[in-house]
Motif scaffolding. Structure first.
Motif, PDB file in Angstrom:
ATOM      1  N   PRO A 168       0.792  -1.218   0.000  1.00  0.00           N
ATOM      2  CA  PRO A 168       0.000   0.000   0.000  1.00  0.00           C
ATOM      3  C   PRO A 168       0.832   1.280   0.000  1.00  0.00           C
ATOM      4  CG  PRO A 168       0.086  -0.837   2.206  1.00  0.00           C
ATOM      5  CD  PRO A 168       0.884  -1.780   1.339  1.00  0.00           C
ATOM      6  N   PHE A 169       2.177   1.162  -0.077  1.00  0.00           N
ATOM      7  CA  PHE A 169       3.008   2.364  -0.055  1.00  0.00           C
ATOM      8  C   PHE A 169       2.721   3.265  -1.248  1.00  0.00           C
ATOM      9  CE2 PHE A 169       5.513  -0.690   2.455  1.00  0.00           C
ATOM     10  CZ  PHE A 169       5.584   0.021   3.638  1.00  0.00           C
ATOM     11  N   ARG A 170       2.372   2.675  -2.373  1.00  0.00           N
ATOM     12  CA  ARG A 170       2.087   3.457  -3.574  1.00  0.00           C
ATOM     13  C   ARG A 170       0.944   4.437  -3.307  1.00  0.00           C
ATOM     14  NH1 ARG A 170       1.998  -0.322  -7.438  1.00  0.00           N
ATOM     15  NH2 ARG A 170       0.017  -1.083  -6.645  1.00  0.00           N
ATOM     16  N   GLU A 171      -0.114   3.958  -2.663  1.00  0.00           N
ATOM     17  CA  GLU A 171      -1.261   4.830  -2.377  1.00  0.00           C
ATOM     18  C   GLU A 171      -0.882   5.944  -1.398  1.00  0.00           C
ATOM     19  OE1 GLU A 171      -4.947   6.412  -2.942  1.00  0.00           O
ATOM     20  OE2 GLU A 171      -4.011   4.802  -4.091  1.00  0.00           O
ATOM     21  N   VAL A 172      -0.094   5.619  -0.377  1.00  0.00           N
ATOM     22  CA  VAL A 172       0.363   6.629   0.580  1.00  0.00           C
ATOM     23  C   VAL A 172       1.192   7.672  -0.169  1.00  0.00           C
ATOM     24  CG1 VAL A 172       1.801   7.060   2.619  1.00  0.00           C
ATOM     25  CG2 VAL A 172       0.340   5.026   2.532  1.00  0.00           C
ATOM     26  N   ALA A 173       2.129   7.227  -0.989  1.00  0.00           N
ATOM     27  CA  ALA A 173       2.993   8.138  -1.738  1.00  0.00           C
ATOM     28  C   ALA A 173       2.188   9.002  -2.697  1.00  0.00           C
ATOM     29  CB  ALA A 173       4.058   7.349  -2.492  1.00  0.00           C
ATOM     30  N   GLY A 224      -1.012  20.485  -3.567  1.00  0.00           N
ATOM     31  CA  GLY A 224      -2.178  21.324  -3.313  1.00  0.00           C
ATOM     32  C   GLY A 224      -3.460  20.777  -3.910  1.00  0.00           C
ATOM     33  N   ASP A 225      -3.437  19.525  -4.348  1.00  0.00           N
ATOM     34  CA  ASP A 225      -4.598  18.914  -4.999  1.00  0.00           C
ATOM     35  C   ASP A 225      -5.432  18.029  -4.079  1.00  0.00           C
ATOM     36  OD1 ASP A 225      -3.793  20.098  -7.396  1.00  0.00           O
ATOM     37  OD2 ASP A 225      -2.574  18.364  -7.948  1.00  0.00           O
ATOM     38  N   LEU A 226      -4.968  17.746  -2.869  1.00  0.00           N
ATOM     39  CA  LEU A 226      -5.674  16.859  -1.943  1.00  0.00           C
ATOM     40  C   LEU A 226      -5.769  17.532  -0.586  1.00  0.00           C
ATOM     41  CD1 LEU A 226      -6.678  13.771  -1.642  1.00  0.00           C
ATOM     42  CD2 LEU A 226      -4.510  13.462  -0.460  1.00  0.00           C
ATOM     43  N   THR A 227      -6.968  17.623  -0.053  1.00  0.00           N
ATOM     44  CA  THR A 227      -7.144  18.263   1.251  1.00  0.00           C
ATOM     45  C   THR A 227      -7.601  17.293   2.331  1.00  0.00           C
ATOM     46  OG1 THR A 227      -9.413  18.905   0.714  1.00  0.00           O
ATOM     47  CG2 THR A 227      -7.667  20.505   0.211  1.00  0.00           C
ATOM     48  N   ARG A 228      -7.941  16.081   1.944  1.00  0.00           N
ATOM     49  CA  ARG A 228      -8.335  15.049   2.923  1.00  0.00           C
ATOM     50  C   ARG A 228      -7.845  13.695   2.436  1.00  0.00           C
ATOM     51  NH1 ARG A 228     -11.534  14.781   7.336  1.00  0.00           N
ATOM     52  NH2 ARG A 228     -12.512  12.814   7.805  1.00  0.00           N
ATOM     53  N   PHE A 229      -7.103  13.028   3.288  1.00  0.00           N
ATOM     54  CA  PHE A 229      -6.555  11.720   2.947  1.00  0.00           C
ATOM     55  C   PHE A 229      -7.607  10.635   3.113  1.00  0.00           C
ATOM     56  CE2 PHE A 229      -2.911  14.314   4.033  1.00  0.00           C
ATOM     57  CZ  PHE A 229      -1.984  13.948   3.087  1.00  0.00           C
ATOM     58  N   GLU A 230      -7.563   9.654   2.248  1.00  0.00           N
ATOM     59  CA  GLU A 230      -8.445   8.489   2.322  1.00  0.00           C
ATOM     60  C   GLU A 230      -7.559   7.244   2.272  1.00  0.00           C
ATOM     61  OE1 GLU A 230     -11.722   8.493   2.802  1.00  0.00           O
ATOM     62  OE2 GLU A 230     -11.836  10.683   2.767  1.00  0.00           O
ATOM     63  N   LEU A 231      -7.060   6.856   3.414  1.00  0.00           N
ATOM     64  CA  LEU A 231      -6.165   5.704   3.524  1.00  0.00           C
ATOM     65  C   LEU A 231      -6.607   4.824   4.678  1.00  0.00           C
ATOM     66  CD1 LEU A 231      -2.787   7.645   3.230  1.00  0.00           C
ATOM     67  CD2 LEU A 231      -3.645   5.996   1.565  1.00  0.00           C
ATOM     68  N   PRO A 232      -6.431   3.521   4.554  1.00  0.00           N
ATOM     69  CA  PRO A 232      -6.698   2.659   5.712  1.00  0.00           C
ATOM     70  C   PRO A 232      -5.603   2.882   6.766  1.00  0.00           C
ATOM     71  CG  PRO A 232      -5.830   1.360   3.881  1.00  0.00           C
ATOM     72  CD  PRO A 232      -6.016   2.758   3.374  1.00  0.00           C
ATOM     73  N   LEU A 233      -6.033   3.163   7.985  1.00  0.00           N
ATOM     74  CA  LEU A 233      -5.089   3.417   9.076  1.00  0.00           C
ATOM     75  C   LEU A 233      -5.108   2.254  10.056  1.00  0.00           C
ATOM     76  CD1 LEU A 233      -5.841   7.194   9.784  1.00  0.00           C
ATOM     77  CD2 LEU A 233      -4.202   6.199   8.169  1.00  0.00           C
ATOM     78  N   SER A 234      -3.951   1.994  10.631  1.00  0.00           N
ATOM     79  CA  SER A 234      -3.801   0.922  11.611  1.00  0.00           C
ATOM     80  C   SER A 234      -3.030   1.475  12.806  1.00  0.00           C
ATOM     81  CB  SER A 234      -3.068  -0.256  10.962  1.00  0.00           C
ATOM     82  OG  SER A 234      -2.945  -1.319  11.864  1.00  0.00           O
ATOM     83  N   MET A 235      -3.627   2.469  13.469  1.00  0.00           N
ATOM     84  CA  MET A 235      -2.950   3.166  14.566  1.00  0.00           C
ATOM     85  C   MET A 235      -3.124   2.402  15.870  1.00  0.00           C
ATOM     86  SD  MET A 235      -4.191   6.961  13.410  1.00  0.00           S
ATOM     87  CE  MET A 235      -3.300   7.881  14.627  1.00  0.00           C
ATOM     88  N   ARG A 236      -2.054   2.331  16.610  1.00  0.00           N
ATOM     89  CA  ARG A 236      -2.097   1.664  17.908  1.00  0.00           C
ATOM     90  C   ARG A 236      -1.844   2.686  19.008  1.00  0.00           C
ATOM     91  NH1 ARG A 236      -0.466  -1.939  14.328  1.00  0.00           N
ATOM     92  NH2 ARG A 236      -1.329  -4.025  14.420  1.00  0.00           N
ATOM     93  N   GLY A 237      -2.749   2.695  19.974  1.00  0.00           N
ATOM     94  CA  GLY A 237      -2.625   3.613  21.091  1.00  0.00           C
ATOM     95  C   GLY A 237      -3.701   3.309  22.110  1.00  0.00           C
ATOM     96  N   THR A 238      -3.731   4.105  23.160  1.00  0.00           N
ATOM     97  CA  THR A 238      -4.764   3.946  24.184  1.00  0.00           C
ATOM     98  C   THR A 238      -6.101   4.421  23.619  1.00  0.00           C
ATOM     99  OG1 THR A 238      -4.509   6.172  25.075  1.00  0.00           O
ATOM    100  CG2 THR A 238      -3.026   4.451  25.971  1.00  0.00           C
TER     101      THR A 238
END
Length: 169
Positions: free
Chosen positions: A52-57, A66-80
């Motif tokens: 999925p690095f291609r999509e992130v890049a 300046g063409d994207l103002t909101r990211f649409e990526l699957p996130l896998s964040m770990r935290g409390t």
């Protein structure tokens, strides 16, 4: 849990993208405060062009163009659970705008927790995409930023410039 990482170029310096279980788990600047040790990022990806690095890049490139103002990526964040509430709220801050730590604390239903919100904000593992740079002090002044105040100023100025340019049309 398999993890891989790739280093992506950006106008604010190299960004290390970490993917875990098909989602973006981290996006770290070089010399970032609270950056985990490199060995925790898993194996280097065969290529930054690998999914999925291609999509992130691609999305980062569109953002910095300046063409994207909101990211649409699957996130896998770990935290409390508290950190995740803060990180979710960060993603609701409109592009090119800022809020205070106190305002963010109110947004998540913990109006007296502005210091805890600041700590969770500082531990955000996905810089730029989860826009912790949009949080400022109560007076509107720039306060600490894990990537350094110069980068925070760059990101905020960039977003304001793009937003003001797009309102001309």
């Amino acid at each position: 849990m398999s993890m891989e990482h790739a280093v992506l170029d950006s106008p604010i310096g190299p960004l290390t993208a970490v993917v875990s279980d098909g989602g973006l788990a981290g996006l770290y600047m070089d010399l970032q405060r609270h950056r985990p040790a490199q060995e925790t990022f898993g194996d280097p990806a065969e290529s930054a062009d690998a999914t999925p690095f291609r999509e992130v890049a691609e999305q980062l490139k569109a953002y910095f163009a300046g063409d994207l103002t909101r990211f649409e990526l699957p996130l896998s964040m770990r935290g409390t659970p508290f950190q995740k509430r803060v990180w979710d709220a960060l993603q609701e801050i409109p592009y090119g705008e800022t809020v205070s730590y106190g305002h963010l604390a109110e947004e998540i239903g913990s109006p007296t927790a502005s210091r805890a919100v600041g700590l969770a904000n500082g531990r955000n593992p996905i810089s730029v995409i989860v826009p912790c740079h949009r949080v400022v002090g109560a007076s509107g002044g720039l306060t600490g930023y894990g990537g350094g105040l110069e980068r925070k100023r760059y990101l905020l100025d960039f977003e304001r410039r793009v937003k003001s340019d797009s309102t001309l049309f």
